[in-house]
Design a protein around this motif. Structure first.
Motif, PDB file in Angstrom:
ATOM      1  N   ASN A   1     -15.097  -1.027 -10.612  1.00  0.00           N
ATOM      2  CA  ASN A   1     -14.304  -1.407  -9.446  1.00  0.00           C
ATOM      3  C   ASN A   1     -13.022  -0.569  -9.416  1.00  0.00           C
ATOM      4  O   ASN A   1     -12.172  -0.691 -10.297  1.00  0.00           O
ATOM      5  N   LEU A   2     -12.882   0.261  -8.392  1.00  0.00           N
ATOM      6  CA  LEU A   2     -11.775   1.208  -8.355  1.00  0.00           C
ATOM      7  C   LEU A   2     -10.428   0.544  -8.115  1.00  0.00           C
ATOM      8  O   LEU A   2      -9.385   1.192  -8.266  1.00  0.00           O
ATOM      9  N   ALA A   3     -10.430  -0.721  -7.772  1.00  0.00           N
ATOM     10  CA  ALA A   3      -9.157  -1.439  -7.642  1.00  0.00           C
ATOM     11  C   ALA A   3      -8.425  -1.474  -8.974  1.00  0.00           C
ATOM     12  O   ALA A   3      -7.194  -1.572  -9.014  1.00  0.00           O
ATOM     13  N   ASP A   4      -9.167  -1.386 -10.073  1.00  0.00           N
ATOM     14  CA  ASP A   4      -8.541  -1.382 -11.395  1.00  0.00           C
ATOM     15  C   ASP A   4      -7.808  -0.071 -11.683  1.00  0.00           C
ATOM     16  O   ASP A   4      -6.925  -0.026 -12.534  1.00  0.00           O
ATOM     17  N   ARG A   5      -8.193   0.990 -10.964  1.00  0.00           N
ATOM     18  CA  ARG A   5      -7.544   2.286 -11.165  1.00  0.00           C
ATOM     19  C   ARG A   5      -6.400   2.505 -10.178  1.00  0.00           C
ATOM     20  O   ARG A   5      -5.397   3.129 -10.496  1.00  0.00           O
ATOM     21  N   TYR A   6      -6.596   2.035  -8.969  1.00  0.00           N
ATOM     22  CA  TYR A   6      -5.607   2.251  -7.910  1.00  0.00           C
ATOM     23  C   TYR A   6      -4.904   0.930  -7.621  1.00  0.00           C
ATOM     24  O   TYR A   6      -5.223   0.218  -6.677  1.00  0.00           O
ATOM     25  N   GLU A   7      -3.930   0.599  -8.454  1.00  0.00           N
ATOM     26  CA  GLU A   7      -3.277  -0.701  -8.364  1.00  0.00           C
ATOM     27  C   GLU A   7      -2.527  -0.898  -7.052  1.00  0.00           C
ATOM     28  O   GLU A   7      -2.335  -2.023  -6.613  1.00  0.00           O
ATOM     29  N   SER A   8      -2.107   0.185  -6.416  1.00  0.00           N
ATOM     30  CA  SER A   8      -1.383   0.047  -5.152  1.00  0.00           C
ATOM     31  C   SER A   8      -2.248  -0.600  -4.079  1.00  0.00           C
ATOM     32  O   SER A   8      -1.738  -1.250  -3.164  1.00  0.00           O
ATOM     33  N   MET A   9      -3.584  -0.458  -4.216  1.00  0.00           N
ATOM     34  CA  MET A   9      -4.482  -1.037  -3.224  1.00  0.00           C
ATOM     35  C   MET A   9      -4.549  -2.551  -3.326  1.00  0.00           C
ATOM     36  O   MET A   9      -5.053  -3.221  -2.422  1.00  0.00           O
ATOM     37  N   LEU A  10      -4.063  -3.114  -4.424  1.00  0.00           N
ATOM     38  CA  LEU A  10      -4.074  -4.561  -4.572  1.00  0.00           C
ATOM     39  C   LEU A  10      -3.115  -5.221  -3.590  1.00  0.00           C
ATOM     40  O   LEU A  10      -3.264  -6.398  -3.260  1.00  0.00           O
ATOM     41  N   GLU A  11      -2.115  -4.477  -3.138  1.00  0.00           N
ATOM     42  CA  GLU A  11      -1.155  -5.012  -2.174  1.00  0.00           C
ATOM     43  C   GLU A  11      -1.533  -4.639  -0.745  1.00  0.00           C
ATOM     44  O   GLU A  11      -1.409  -5.440   0.172  1.00  0.00           O
ATOM     45  N   ASP A  12      -1.988  -3.411  -0.562  1.00  0.00           N
ATOM     46  CA  ASP A  12      -2.335  -2.964   0.782  1.00  0.00           C
ATOM     47  C   ASP A  12      -3.281  -1.780   0.671  1.00  0.00           C
ATOM     48  O   ASP A  12      -2.979  -0.801  -0.019  1.00  0.00           O
ATOM     49  N   VAL A  13      -4.409  -1.862   1.337  1.00  0.00           N
ATOM     50  CA  VAL A  13      -5.382  -0.774   1.290  1.00  0.00           C
ATOM     51  C   VAL A  13      -5.116   0.177   2.455  1.00  0.00           C
ATOM     52  O   VAL A  13      -5.125  -0.238   3.613  1.00  0.00           O
ATOM     53  N   SER A  14      -4.882   1.432   2.143  1.00  0.00           N
ATOM     54  CA  SER A  14      -4.691   2.438   3.181  1.00  0.00           C
ATOM     55  C   SER A  14      -5.918   3.328   3.268  1.00  0.00           C
ATOM     56  O   SER A  14      -6.701   3.439   2.321  1.00  0.00           O
ATOM     57  N   MET A  15      -6.079   3.975   4.415  1.00  0.00           N
ATOM     58  CA  MET A  15      -7.188   4.900   4.584  1.00  0.00           C
ATOM     59  C   MET A  15      -7.087   6.034   3.581  1.00  0.00           C
ATOM     60  O   MET A  15      -8.089   6.486   3.019  1.00  0.00           O
ATOM     61  N   GLU A  16      -5.867   6.467   3.312  1.00  0.00           N
ATOM     62  CA  GLU A  16      -5.670   7.560   2.363  1.00  0.00           C
ATOM     63  C   GLU A  16      -6.156   7.174   0.964  1.00  0.00           C
ATOM     64  O   GLU A  16      -6.775   7.977   0.256  1.00  0.00           O
ATOM     65  N   ALA A  17      -5.870   5.913   0.566  1.00  0.00           N
ATOM     66  CA  ALA A  17      -6.281   5.456  -0.762  1.00  0.00           C
ATOM     67  C   ALA A  17      -7.800   5.360  -0.862  1.00  0.00           C
ATOM     68  O   ALA A  17      -8.393   5.690  -1.891  1.00  0.00           O
ATOM     69  N   VAL A  18      -8.438   4.908   0.218  1.00  0.00           N
ATOM     70  CA  VAL A  18      -9.903   4.798   0.213  1.00  0.00           C
ATOM     71  C   VAL A  18     -10.531   6.181   0.128  1.00  0.00           C
ATOM     72  O   VAL A  18     -11.501   6.399  -0.605  1.00  0.00           O
ATOM     73  N   ILE A  19      -9.968   7.147   0.866  1.00  0.00           N
ATOM     74  CA  ILE A  19     -10.484   8.518   0.819  1.00  0.00           C
ATOM     75  C   ILE A  19     -10.338   9.086  -0.587  1.00  0.00           C
ATOM     76  O   ILE A  19     -11.256   9.742  -1.118  1.00  0.00           O
ATOM     77  N   ALA A  20      -9.192   8.833  -1.227  1.00  0.00           N
ATOM     78  CA  ALA A  20      -8.963   9.342  -2.580  1.00  0.00           C
ATOM     79  C   ALA A  20      -9.941   8.733  -3.575  1.00  0.00           C
ATOM     80  O   ALA A  20     -10.426   9.408  -4.479  1.00  0.00           O
ATOM     81  N   ALA A  21     -10.247   7.461  -3.398  1.00  0.00           N
ATOM     82  CA  ALA A  21     -11.165   6.782  -4.319  1.00  0.00           C
ATOM     83  C   ALA A  21     -12.606   7.188  -4.069  1.00  0.00           C
ATOM     84  O   ALA A  21     -13.390   7.393  -5.005  1.00  0.00           O
ATOM     85  N   ASP A  22     -12.989   7.304  -2.787  1.00  0.00           N
ATOM     86  CA  ASP A  22     -14.353   7.666  -2.357  1.00  0.00           C
ATOM     87  C   ASP A  22     -15.426   6.993  -3.214  1.00  0.00           C
ATOM     88  O   ASP A  22     -16.208   7.659  -3.916  1.00  0.00           O
ATOM     89  N   PRO A  23     -15.500   5.672  -3.188  1.00  0.00           N
ATOM     90  CA  PRO A  23     -16.443   4.946  -4.049  1.00  0.00           C
ATOM     91  C   PRO A  23     -17.896   5.099  -3.615  1.00  0.00           C
ATOM     92  O   PRO A  23     -18.178   5.442  -2.459  1.00  0.00           O
ATOM     93  N   ASP A  24     -18.806   4.846  -4.537  1.00  0.00           N
ATOM     94  CA  ASP A  24     -20.231   4.841  -4.212  1.00  0.00           C
ATOM     95  C   ASP A  24     -20.568   3.682  -3.273  1.00  0.00           C
ATOM     96  O   ASP A  24     -21.437   3.804  -2.410  1.00  0.00           O
ATOM     97  N   PHE A  25     -19.892   2.538  -3.472  1.00  0.00           N
ATOM     98  CA  PHE A  25     -20.125   1.357  -2.647  1.00  0.00           C
ATOM     99  C   PHE A  25     -18.784   0.823  -2.144  1.00  0.00           C
ATOM    100  O   PHE A  25     -17.775   0.864  -2.868  1.00  0.00           O
ATOM    101  N   ILE A  26     -18.786   0.316  -0.930  1.00  0.00           N
ATOM    102  CA  ILE A  26     -17.659  -0.443  -0.405  1.00  0.00           C
ATOM    103  C   ILE A  26     -18.173  -1.829  -0.056  1.00  0.00           C
ATOM    104  O   ILE A  26     -19.128  -1.963   0.717  1.00  0.00           O
ATOM    105  N   PHE A  27     -17.574  -2.842  -0.656  1.00  0.00           N
ATOM    106  CA  PHE A  27     -17.948  -4.223  -0.370  1.00  0.00           C
ATOM    107  C   PHE A  27     -16.785  -4.898   0.346  1.00  0.00           C
ATOM    108  O   PHE A  27     -15.629  -4.770  -0.070  1.00  0.00           O
TER     109      PHE A  27
END
Length: 326
Positions: A229-255
């Motif tokens: 779960n990439l939320a464990d790596r990108y702690e800033s997303m725990l407060e607010d998810v930005s499009m930029e953060a999602v692009i940087a993470a580029d996960p195999d799955f989005i739930f």
């Protein structure tokens, strides 16, 4: 993955070993053909609740639950309700008799209506601020009450065990608890040697979205199944998810899970993310692996359906397991 499976089993074992009550005998074998009979309940119990309060229970004939999920767990243990909150009907779909009072909502329970029930036990959520604030008033009224917190299956199992000891229904602990544990164990065993994909769990609501980790039941299940779960790596997303953060993470799955009105939450996701041209270029979107998770399994506490939640995610993460686990 083996380490994670062992950790899950250790948690479950700890929950079962934390004996809060005494004197409960084993349930009759499932194939004995004998009608289930309740064991004599204990005369009184003393335990510590999720907020560290000492709770002394001498009677639990008139029970009020201020959270629909916990009300359902009490019913699954063979108990009856004097009152509960509106979500028990609107979210859980519980069929309450005319003698069961609705005493407000989860966030705005009516203390006056609760007191009018003359309950001998009130079940509350440790995660709802307005309910935590009721402690002093209930204590002053000398009404026994306990706060619970359920974030993972082990928490549900521990609560069900305690409730079944109160009601004397070990058979229901087996049916609605241990049988579910065996189902989850089978899913974890099937996924044990798999290489976990990366995933991003997003909880959306009408005005925002946040990434969720293992403080969320879907996050716990993803962890147990070996997903990264990439939320464990990108702690800033725990407060607010930005499009930029999602692009940087580029996960195999989005739930995606939704909170509140689902239409409003999905409208926010469309406006903020899906209308952005970069969204279509994400690996998960291009591969059809952006998944809206059903509320009944991943937002509301699934209770006796917890095993279904594990199966649901396991078959998405590892398609080769589809049809092999139930």
């Amino acid at each position: 993955m083996a380490v994670k499976m062992r950790r899950m089993k250790k948690i479950l074992g700890t929950a079962l070993a934390a004996v809060l009550l005494a004197g409960c005998t084993a349930a009759p074998p499932a194939d004995s053909g004998a009608a289930a009979e309740a064991e004599p309940p204990p005369a009184a119990i003393v335990f510590t609740d999720a907020l560290g309060h000492e709770v002394i229970l001498e009677s639990w004939d008139r029970v009020a639950s201020l959270y629909g999920s916990f009300a359902e767990t009490w019913l699954l243990a063979g108990g009856t309700l004097a009152g509960t909150t509106e979500d028990a009907v609107s979210e859980r779909g519980l069929e309450l008799g005319e003698d069961v009072a609705v005493v407000g909502t989860v966030k705005e329970p009516s203390l006056e209506e609760v007191l009018a029930l003359a309950p001998d036990f009130v079940i509350l959520s440790a995660d709802v601020t307005s309910q935590v604030k009721l402690h002093d008033a209930l204590a002053a009224a000398e009404i026994p009450h306990a706060y619970y917190r359920v974030d993972a299956f082990a928490d549900y199992l521990s609560m069900l065990e305690q409730f079944c000891r109160l009601t004397g229904r070990e058979d229901l602990y087996e049916e609605n608890g241990l049988a579910v544990q065996r189902q989850i164990d089978a899913v974890l065993a099937a996924a044990e040697d798999k290489t976990g994909p990366t995933a991003l769990l997003i909880r959306a609501y009408s005005t925002g979205a946040k990434a969720k980790g293992d403080d969320n039941l879907a996050g716990v299940i993803l962890r147990d199944l070996g997903a990264d779960n990439l939320a464990d790596r990108y702690e800033s997303m725990l407060e607010d998810v930005s499009m930029e953060a999602v692009i940087a993470a580029d996960p195999d799955f989005i739930f995606i899970t939704t909170m509140g009105a689902e239409d409003s939450a999905l409208a926010f996701m469309t406006e903020t993310f899906e209308n952005n041209p970069a969204w279509a270029g994400l690996s998960a979107v291009r591969s059809g692996r952006c998944v809206l998770l059903p509320k009944e399994l991943f937002h509301y506490k699934p209770n006796r359906r917890w095993g279904e939640s594990y199966v649901y995610l396991a078959e998405i993460l590892y398609p080769e397991l589809a049809g092999q686990i139930q």
